[in-house]
Design an enzyme around this catalytic site. Structure first.
Site, PDB file in Angstrom:
ATOM      1  N   ASN A  93     -30.136  35.873   1.416  1.00 33.75           N
ATOM      2  CA  ASN A  93     -30.506  37.131   2.077  1.00 33.75           C
ATOM      3  C   ASN A  93     -30.024  38.366   1.290  1.00 33.75           C
ATOM      4  O   ASN A  93     -29.747  38.278   0.098  1.00 33.75           O
ATOM      5  CB  ASN A  93     -30.087  37.167   3.544  1.00 33.75           C
ATOM      6  N   ARG A  94     -29.952  39.518   1.977  1.00 31.78           N
ATOM      7  CA  ARG A  94     -29.872  40.786   1.249  1.00 31.78           C
ATOM      8  C   ARG A  94     -28.469  41.346   1.094  1.00 31.78           C
ATOM      9  O   ARG A  94     -27.620  41.170   1.958  1.00 31.78           O
ATOM     10  CB  ARG A  94     -30.734  41.833   1.969  1.00 31.78           C
TER      11      ARG A  94
ATOM     12  N   HIS B  73     -31.688  37.127  -2.049  1.00 32.80           N
ATOM     13  CA  HIS B  73     -31.650  35.722  -2.480  1.00 32.80           C
ATOM     14  C   HIS B  73     -31.210  35.541  -3.941  1.00 32.80           C
ATOM     15  O   HIS B  73     -31.783  34.751  -4.685  1.00 32.80           O
ATOM     16  CB  HIS B  73     -33.022  35.061  -2.284  1.00 32.80           C
TER      17      HIS B  73
ATOM     18  N   HIS C 102     -33.844  26.993   1.535  1.00 33.94           N
ATOM     19  CA  HIS C 102     -34.946  27.825   2.034  1.00 33.94           C
ATOM     20  C   HIS C 102     -36.234  27.035   2.231  1.00 33.94           C
ATOM     21  O   HIS C 102     -37.319  27.508   1.901  1.00 33.94           O
ATOM     22  CB  HIS C 102     -35.168  28.999   1.082  1.00 33.94           C
ATOM     23  N   SER C 103     -36.140  25.815   2.783  1.00 30.44           N
ATOM     24  CA  SER C 103     -37.376  25.077   3.073  1.00 30.44           C
ATOM     25  C   SER C 103     -38.146  25.769   4.185  1.00 30.44           C
ATOM     26  O   SER C 103     -37.564  26.323   5.111  1.00 30.44           O
ATOM     27  CB  SER C 103     -37.049  23.640   3.488  1.00 30.44           C
ATOM     28  N   TYR C 104     -39.474  25.736   4.056  1.00 28.86           N
ATOM     29  CA  TYR C 104     -40.374  26.209   5.111  1.00 28.86           C
ATOM     30  C   TYR C 104     -40.895  24.960   5.817  1.00 28.86           C
ATOM     31  O   TYR C 104     -41.482  24.087   5.171  1.00 28.86           O
ATOM     32  CB  TYR C 104     -41.594  26.909   4.516  1.00 28.86           C
TER      33      TYR C 104
ATOM     34  N   ASP D 201     -37.172  37.568  11.535  1.00 27.64           N
ATOM     35  CA  ASP D 201     -36.606  37.485  10.189  1.00 27.64           C
ATOM     36  C   ASP D 201     -35.181  38.019  10.318  1.00 27.64           C
ATOM     37  O   ASP D 201     -34.815  39.030   9.730  1.00 27.64           O
ATOM     38  CB  ASP D 201     -37.442  38.305   9.203  1.00 27.64           C
TER      39      ASP D 201
ATOM     40  N   GLN E 289     -30.352  32.326   9.334  1.00 32.84           N
ATOM     41  CA  GLN E 289     -31.501  33.228   9.240  1.00 32.84           C
ATOM     42  C   GLN E 289     -32.723  32.479   9.749  1.00 32.84           C
ATOM     43  O   GLN E 289     -33.055  31.406   9.258  1.00 32.84           O
ATOM     44  CB  GLN E 289     -31.716  33.655   7.775  1.00 32.84           C
TER      45      GLN E 289
ATOM     46  N   GLU F  58     -32.361  29.124   7.699  1.00 28.62           N
ATOM     47  CA  GLU F  58     -31.434  29.117   6.570  1.00 28.62           C
ATOM     48  C   GLU F  58     -30.018  29.301   7.101  1.00 28.62           C
ATOM     49  O   GLU F  58     -29.633  30.396   7.500  1.00 28.62           O
ATOM     50  CB  GLU F  58     -31.794  30.255   5.613  1.00 28.62           C
TER      51      GLU F  58
HETATM   52  C1  GLA Z   1     -35.924  35.386   3.861  1.00 26.63           C
HETATM   53  C2  GLA Z   1     -35.938  36.838   3.989  1.00 26.63           C
HETATM   54  C3  GLA Z   1     -37.325  37.252   4.232  1.00 26.63           C
HETATM   55  C4  GLA Z   1     -38.204  36.761   3.135  1.00 26.63           C
HETATM   56  C5  GLA Z   1     -38.172  35.331   3.047  1.00 26.63           C
HETATM   57  C6  GLA Z   1     -39.024  34.838   1.902  1.00 26.63           C
HETATM   58  O1  GLA Z   1     -36.113  34.763   5.063  1.00 26.63           O
HETATM   59  O2  GLA Z   1     -35.117  37.340   5.005  1.00 26.63           O
HETATM   60  O3  GLA Z   1     -37.402  38.600   4.345  1.00 26.63           O
HETATM   61  O4  GLA Z   1     -37.770  37.253   1.910  1.00 26.63           O
HETATM   62  O5  GLA Z   1     -36.838  34.942   2.868  1.00 26.63           O
HETATM   63  O6  GLA Z   1     -40.164  35.573   1.723  1.00 26.63           O
END
Ligand code: GLA
Length: 353
Positions: free
Chosen positions: A78-79, A104, A178-180, A250, A288, A316
């Protein structure tokens, strides 16, 4: 364990795919490029197997453009606001790759590096030990960070992630996966019908650039209250400032814990049509929850799947966003002589109803 070539990374290093299997037929394909989980096949309530993660068929897909599909994230999940933080009186500037913010791990995070992979088998199952030494100054971070991440597929259908790191200078560290997921099957539709339960009384409200406001907010009466099973779609379109700021979910939730680093339940997810269930336990204080808001149909994934809006979600497990600048949040600073240790377990099962 089967190992097959998967191509060559931009730096010229060969990359492989490792196929992990267990006695129930569960199969995870993993590459040492970015520690990416390429596919994960688990049974539904009738014993039919489907791939439940998003991604690409080839390495070229990941190299061209990937919103972190399946990847191992570091140094910081994350940020970090404006890519800046102060540590022990010194200011550090990180790569910015998400507007003005750092996301990330930066331009070339741990999702884009080639890891050393060592296969193993033990009583618990089979897996891989991934190692990567991140040089001092990489993406702006201080210190040489030695990261070791173990992926294990267990005999009882769980994927276990064990993270370890050491450093030679104080640095922020916040590793995650970070699996979807789409438990109905990759590419089979949106994830809005998935029924989610989160073990979280509080969440982290964010500004319109997704940076934490600083407080931890009570979920009561908000669309972030998943303490009882609720579908992702039930409230996602509500007129809510936080949903607007995240363009959906998010956000990090703050997991309910009695002790700091116990392995406790974070999430339970049921996909009603298939009966597939995923349960997440973690030693981390947060998670997250991202509802695939930035997927918009432009990415074409495995076997021609088109990833439309909200075709996958990520959960996450990690420390909270922007912790190096948020002194009220649990610390993410690792110092020389300390060991960063974190464990998350993603367990797959089925529900009869
Ligand atoms: C995380 C971030 C999102 C985005 C996704 C990938 O979940 O918080 O904003 O960047 O990764 O796109």
């Amino acid at each position: 364990m089967e190992r097959t070539p998967f191509g060559t990374a931009p730096g010229g290093q060969p990359v492989d795919v490792y196929t992990l299997t267990n006695k129930s037929g569960v199969e995870a394909r993993v590459t040492n490029y970015g520690g990416i989980i390429l596919s994960l096949r688990v049974p539904d309530r009738h014993g039919r197997f489907d791939d439940v993660v998003l991604g690409y068929d080839s390495l070229a897909g990941y190299l061209a453009e990937s919103p972190y599909f399946g990847a191992l994230i570091g140094r910081y999940g994350n940020r970090i606001a404006r890519g800046r933080f102060t540590l022990d009186g010194q200011q550090y500037t990180l790569a910015t790759n998400n507007g003005v913010n750092h996301l990330h791990g930066g331009l070339k995070g741990f999702d884009k590096v080639v890891w050393t992979a060592e296969p193993f088998e033990n009583a618990q199952g089979m897996g891989l030990v991934f190692t990567y030494v991140s040089p001092d100054g990489e993406e702006g971070y201080p210190g040489t960070l030695t990261a070791r991440v173990t992926y294990t597929l267990t005999g009882d259908n769980a994927l276990v992630f064990d993270y370890h790191a050491t450093t030679d200078k104080a640095t922020p560290v916040n590793l995650t996966q970070h699996s979807y997921f789409n438990l109905a099957g990759d590419g089979k539709g949106d994830i809005l019908g998935h029924v989610v339960t989160l073990n979280a009384d509080r969440f982290v409200p964010i500004d319109p650039t997704s940076i934490p406001l600083g407080d931890l907010r009570d979920v009561t009466g908000t669309p972030f209250d998943f303490r009882r099973p609720t579908s992702i779609g039930a409230r996602i379109r509500q007129d809510d400032e936080q949903l607007r700021n995240g363009q959906g979910y998010d956000h990090s939730v703050v997991l309910n814990k009695s002790g700091a680093s116990e392995l406790t339940l974070a999430a339970h997810v049921l996909e009603p049509t298939s009966g597939r269930v995923m349960e997440i336990h973690t030693t981390e204080p947060g998670m997250q929850f991202y509802s695939g808001n930035f997927l918009d149909g432009t990415l074409k994934g495995k076997k021609g799947a088109v990833y439309h809006h909200r075709y996958g979600f990520a959960m996450e497990t990690q420390h909270l966003p922007d912790s190096p600048n948020q002194l009220g949040f649990p610390s993410t600073i690792l110092r020389p002589g300390e060991h960063y240790r974190s464990r998350s377990v993603y367990s797959f099962s089925v529900s009869a109803v």
